[in-house]
Design an enzyme around this catalytic site. Structure first.
Site, PDB file in Angstrom:
ATOM      1  N   ASN A  62       0.832  -1.211   0.000  1.00 47.29           N
ATOM      2  CA  ASN A  62       0.000   0.000   0.000  1.00 47.29           C
ATOM      3  C   ASN A  62       0.860   1.252   0.000  1.00 47.29           C
ATOM      4  O   ASN A  62       1.898   1.316   0.658  1.00 47.29           O
ATOM      5  CB  ASN A  62      -1.033  -0.016   1.138  1.00 47.29           C
ATOM      6  CG  ASN A  62      -0.452  -0.250   2.504  1.00 47.29           C
ATOM      7  OD1 ASN A  62       0.526  -0.962   2.662  1.00 47.29           O
ATOM      8  ND2 ASN A  62      -1.041   0.371   3.511  1.00 47.29           N
ATOM      9  N   GLU A  64       0.429   5.305   0.481  1.00 48.56           N
ATOM     10  CA  GLU A  64      -0.501   6.341   0.941  1.00 48.56           C
ATOM     11  C   GLU A  64      -0.053   7.730   0.486  1.00 48.56           C
ATOM     12  O   GLU A  64       1.050   7.910  -0.027  1.00 48.56           O
ATOM     13  CB  GLU A  64      -0.642   6.251   2.465  1.00 48.56           C
ATOM     14  CG  GLU A  64      -1.236   4.907   2.876  1.00 48.56           C
ATOM     15  CD  GLU A  64      -1.498   4.761   4.364  1.00 48.56           C
ATOM     16  OE1 GLU A  64      -1.028   5.606   5.153  1.00 48.56           O
ATOM     17  OE2 GLU A  64      -2.177   3.787   4.729  1.00 48.56           O
ATOM     18  N   CYS A  73      -4.216   0.661  -2.413  1.00 48.31           N
ATOM     19  CA  CYS A  73      -4.017  -0.587  -1.661  1.00 48.31           C
ATOM     20  C   CYS A  73      -2.947  -1.466  -2.332  1.00 48.31           C
ATOM     21  O   CYS A  73      -2.730  -1.381  -3.549  1.00 48.31           O
ATOM     22  CB  CYS A  73      -5.304  -1.405  -1.638  1.00 48.31           C
ATOM     23  SG  CYS A  73      -6.667  -0.636  -0.772  1.00 48.31           S
ATOM     24  N   GLU A  75      -3.051  -4.603  -3.085  1.00 51.87           N
ATOM     25  CA  GLU A  75      -3.575  -5.514  -4.116  1.00 51.87           C
ATOM     26  C   GLU A  75      -3.610  -4.844  -5.478  1.00 51.87           C
ATOM     27  O   GLU A  75      -3.236  -5.419  -6.497  1.00 51.87           O
ATOM     28  CB  GLU A  75      -4.999  -5.976  -3.771  1.00 51.87           C
ATOM     29  CG  GLU A  75      -5.142  -6.796  -2.511  1.00 51.87           C
ATOM     30  CD  GLU A  75      -5.380  -5.964  -1.246  1.00 51.87           C
ATOM     31  OE1 GLU A  75      -4.787  -4.868  -1.120  1.00 51.87           O
ATOM     32  OE2 GLU A  75      -6.148  -6.418  -0.396  1.00 51.87           O
ATOM     33  N   CYS A 111     -10.547  -4.639   0.083  1.00 52.01           N
ATOM     34  CA  CYS A 111     -11.651  -3.674   0.023  1.00 52.01           C
ATOM     35  C   CYS A 111     -12.460  -3.882  -1.263  1.00 52.01           C
ATOM     36  O   CYS A 111     -12.032  -4.595  -2.187  1.00 52.01           O
ATOM     37  CB  CYS A 111     -11.102  -2.246   0.083  1.00 52.01           C
ATOM     38  SG  CYS A 111     -10.385  -1.667  -1.462  1.00 52.01           S
ATOM     39  N   CYS A 114     -10.657  -3.094  -4.593  1.00 51.04           N
ATOM     40  CA  CYS A 114      -9.680  -4.113  -5.007  1.00 51.04           C
ATOM     41  C   CYS A 114     -10.395  -5.343  -5.553  1.00 51.04           C
ATOM     42  O   CYS A 114      -9.960  -5.945  -6.535  1.00 51.04           O
ATOM     43  CB  CYS A 114      -8.768  -4.484  -3.844  1.00 51.04           C
ATOM     44  SG  CYS A 114      -7.577  -3.189  -3.477  1.00 51.04           S
TER      45      CYS A 114
END
Ligand code: THU
Length: 160
Positions: A62, A64, A73, A75, A111, A114
């Protein structure tokens, strides 16, 4: 009126050593991928590792951003990198690991965005993408495809 039911199957492994050597390898790479996380805002470090059909492994973590929604993210970082660098290879398996030092010890659950993105590639290749989700205790959940995690997904077909 008819009441209907949808259920999913998945496998829980109490320890990652119960999986095949091949799976243990990408789980271990997902653990190392979490070290690449840039997560100064959440301090939640996630690593993803993808095995392609030619056995190439792609890592993601991830990333940010001070403008929160601009982050991504693990993934999606991994699967976009896989598609961008190997557009003609199929994604066999994606392994995801959350370091999750301070919080609950649940197996990481991707999430909605993803799941939608993984679903796009599953439909593109018309072949299941296996999902392995692992927590810091090395408990692993295995799903045979993304359809299990995102049933009734919105697909390209719906646009035609
Ligand atoms: N995150 C992931 O990378 N993967 C998930 O499956 C869930 C959440 C990241 C996004 C954000 O950087 C941090 O974890 C907290 O939500």
């Amino acid at each position: 009126m008819k009441e209907k039911k949808h259920s999913i199957d998945y496998i829980e492994y109490e320890r990652m050593e119960e999986l095949s050597k091949k799976d243990q390898d990408i789980l271990t790479i997902a653990i190392s991928a979490a070290e690449g996380a840039y997560a100064p805002y959440s301090d939640f470090h996630v690593g993803a590792a993808i095995r392609l059909s030619n056995n190439t492994i792609i890592k993601g973590s991830n990333q940010e951003n001070a403008a929160y929604p601009s982050g991504l993210c693990a993934e999606r970082v991994a699967i976009f990198a896989a598609s961008a660098n190997y557009p003609n290879q199929e994604v066999e398996t994606i392994a995801v690991y959350a370091k999750d030092s301070k919080r609950s010890n649940h197996v990481i659950s991707p999430c909605g965005s993803c799941r939608q993105v993984i679903s796009e590639y599953e439909h593109k290749q018309n072949k299941p993408i296996r999902i392995l989700l692992m927590n810091s205790e090395k408990v692993v959940w295995e799903f045979k495809d993304i359809e299990s995690l995102l049933p009734f997904s919105f697909k390209l077909k719906a646009l035609n």
